[in-house]
Design a protein around this motif. Structure first.
Motif, PDB file in Angstrom:
ATOM      1  N   MET A 104       0.848  -1.166   0.000  1.00  0.00           N
ATOM      2  CA  MET A 104       0.000   0.000   0.000  1.00  0.00           C
ATOM      3  C   MET A 104       0.901   1.239   0.000  1.00  0.00           C
ATOM      4  N   LYS A 105       0.700   2.090  -0.942  1.00  0.00           N
ATOM      5  CA  LYS A 105       1.510   3.283  -1.103  1.00  0.00           C
ATOM      6  C   LYS A 105       0.993   4.408  -0.197  1.00  0.00           C
ATOM      7  N   PHE A 106       1.935   5.161   0.391  1.00  0.00           N
ATOM      8  CA  PHE A 106       1.545   6.283   1.249  1.00  0.00           C
ATOM      9  C   PHE A 106       1.019   7.417   0.383  1.00  0.00           C
ATOM     10  N   LYS A 107      -0.157   7.892   0.725  1.00  0.00           N
ATOM     11  CA  LYS A 107      -0.738   9.046   0.039  1.00  0.00           C
ATOM     12  C   LYS A 107      -0.962  10.138   1.069  1.00  0.00           C
ATOM     13  N   ARG A 108      -0.453  11.308   0.788  1.00  0.00           N
ATOM     14  CA  ARG A 108      -0.628  12.402   1.736  1.00  0.00           C
ATOM     15  C   ARG A 108      -2.068  12.912   1.731  1.00  0.00           C
ATOM     16  N   PHE A 109      -2.655  13.052   0.569  1.00  0.00           N
ATOM     17  CA  PHE A 109      -4.009  13.593   0.461  1.00  0.00           C
ATOM     18  C   PHE A 109      -4.994  12.494   0.098  1.00  0.00           C
ATOM     19  N   GLU A 110      -6.064  12.414   0.847  1.00  0.00           N
ATOM     20  CA  GLU A 110      -7.192  11.545   0.531  1.00  0.00           C
ATOM     21  C   GLU A 110      -8.314  12.474   0.088  1.00  0.00           C
ATOM     22  N   GLU A 111      -8.902  12.185  -1.069  1.00  0.00           N
ATOM     23  CA  GLU A 111      -9.995  13.048  -1.540  1.00  0.00           C
ATOM     24  C   GLU A 111     -11.005  12.221  -2.310  1.00  0.00           C
ATOM     25  N   HIS A 112     -12.234  12.694  -2.244  1.00  0.00           N
ATOM     26  CA  HIS A 112     -13.342  12.025  -2.922  1.00  0.00           C
ATOM     27  C   HIS A 112     -14.422  13.072  -3.191  1.00  0.00           C
ATOM     28  N   SER A 113     -15.050  12.990  -4.341  1.00  0.00           N
ATOM     29  CA  SER A 113     -16.093  13.969  -4.676  1.00  0.00           C
ATOM     30  C   SER A 113     -17.469  13.311  -4.602  1.00  0.00           C
ATOM     31  N   HIS A 114     -18.464  14.138  -4.281  1.00  0.00           N
ATOM     32  CA  HIS A 114     -19.847  13.692  -4.109  1.00  0.00           C
ATOM     33  C   HIS A 114     -20.786  14.713  -4.726  1.00  0.00           C
TER      34      HIS A 114
ATOM     35  N   LEU B 279     -10.524   5.494  16.361  1.00  0.00           N
ATOM     36  CA  LEU B 279      -9.926   4.232  15.926  1.00  0.00           C
ATOM     37  C   LEU B 279     -10.262   3.918  14.475  1.00  0.00           C
ATOM     38  N   ILE B 280     -11.503   4.091  14.122  1.00  0.00           N
ATOM     39  CA  ILE B 280     -11.957   3.845  12.752  1.00  0.00           C
ATOM     40  C   ILE B 280     -12.537   5.134  12.200  1.00  0.00           C
ATOM     41  N   TRP B 281     -12.103   5.502  11.009  1.00  0.00           N
ATOM     42  CA  TRP B 281     -12.535   6.743  10.377  1.00  0.00           C
ATOM     43  C   TRP B 281     -14.007   6.659   9.992  1.00  0.00           C
ATOM     44  N   HIS B 282     -14.745   7.735  10.261  1.00  0.00           N
ATOM     45  CA  HIS B 282     -16.124   7.867   9.806  1.00  0.00           C
ATOM     46  C   HIS B 282     -16.434   9.345   9.631  1.00  0.00           C
ATOM     47  N   SER B 283     -16.944   9.700   8.467  1.00  0.00           N
ATOM     48  CA  SER B 283     -17.351  11.089   8.208  1.00  0.00           C
ATOM     49  C   SER B 283     -18.620  11.056   7.375  1.00  0.00           C
ATOM     50  N   SER B 284     -19.593  11.867   7.753  1.00  0.00           N
ATOM     51  CA  SER B 284     -20.870  11.874   7.045  1.00  0.00           C
ATOM     52  C   SER B 284     -21.492  13.263   7.074  1.00  0.00           C
TER      53      SER B 284
ATOM     54  N   MET C 134      -8.986  -1.939   7.906  1.00  0.00           N
ATOM     55  CA  MET C 134      -7.966  -2.951   7.633  1.00  0.00           C
ATOM     56  C   MET C 134      -6.795  -2.841   8.613  1.00  0.00           C
ATOM     57  N   LEU C 135      -6.405  -1.636   8.960  1.00  0.00           N
ATOM     58  CA  LEU C 135      -5.322  -1.441   9.919  1.00  0.00           C
ATOM     59  C   LEU C 135      -5.718  -1.953  11.308  1.00  0.00           C
ATOM     60  N   CYS C 136      -6.945  -1.700  11.731  1.00  0.00           N
ATOM     61  CA  CYS C 136      -7.417  -2.199  13.029  1.00  0.00           C
ATOM     62  C   CYS C 136      -7.453  -3.725  13.050  1.00  0.00           C
ATOM     63  N   ILE C 137      -7.891  -4.345  11.962  1.00  0.00           N
ATOM     64  CA  ILE C 137      -7.907  -5.807  11.879  1.00  0.00           C
ATOM     65  C   ILE C 137      -6.488  -6.360  11.942  1.00  0.00           C
ATOM     66  N   TYR C 138      -5.563  -5.733  11.237  1.00  0.00           N
ATOM     67  CA  TYR C 138      -4.169  -6.166  11.229  1.00  0.00           C
ATOM     68  C   TYR C 138      -3.555  -6.085  12.636  1.00  0.00           C
ATOM     69  N   VAL C 139      -3.767  -4.971  13.307  1.00  0.00           N
ATOM     70  CA  VAL C 139      -3.230  -4.803  14.668  1.00  0.00           C
ATOM     71  C   VAL C 139      -3.837  -5.840  15.613  1.00  0.00           C
ATOM     72  N   PHE C 140      -5.132  -6.088  15.500  1.00  0.00           N
ATOM     73  CA  PHE C 140      -5.789  -7.084  16.343  1.00  0.00           C
ATOM     74  C   PHE C 140      -5.223  -8.478  16.103  1.00  0.00           C
TER      75      PHE C 140
END
Length: 134
Positions: A1-11, A75-80, A114-120
């Motif tokens: 998985m490549k590091f991305k500084r910016f996460e963006e999505h349009s709606h 812990l887990i990202w959520h935005s709405s 996925m990161l939380c599952i991996y750590v667990f």
């Protein structure tokens, strides 16, 4: 998985295109309107630094309609985006019925899960091996 500084999505929000943008290094969340035939440039709807506040409730107005922005990133990202309705007395029913956009950054949510599952799994494996070795 490549590091991305910016996460963006349009709606599409009602009749306006919006873009959610998150800067991972600065922990900065921005909500922008995208230009279309009637607009000539982008407009910042909301701009928030989330480093010290993992739970954020904000409100904004777009085209004379009020909306509520909810961001949770503990812990887990959520935005709405929710369209508030003051008629209903039960908060859970009011929030579930009026969710306009359930997730602003779906890829960010997927990677956080996925990161939380991996750590667990790694933690469980380490604890299991240490108990077995004793």
């Amino acid at each position: 998985m490549k590091f991305k500084r910016f996460e963006e999505h349009s709606h599409q929000l009602e009749n306006t295109r919006i873009k959610a943008n998150y800067d991972r290094l600065l922990c900065r969340f921005r909500l922008l309107t995208l230009p279309d035939n009637t607009q000539s440039e982008t407009e910042v709807i909301t701009d928030k630094y989330l480093l010290l506040s993992p739970f954020h409730n904000g409100s904004f107005t777009l085209n004379d309609v009020d909306y509520q922005l909810k961001i949770r990133w503990f812990l887990i990202w959520h935005s709405s985006i929710i369209k508030p309705n003051s008629r209903s007395q039960d908060k859970a029913k009011r929030d579930s019925k009026n969710v306009i956009i359930p997730e602003l950054l779906p890829y960010k949510r997927k990677t956080s899960i996925m990161l939380c599952i991996y750590v667990f799994l790694i933690t469980s494996l380490k604890i299991g091996l240490s108990l077995y070795a004793v």
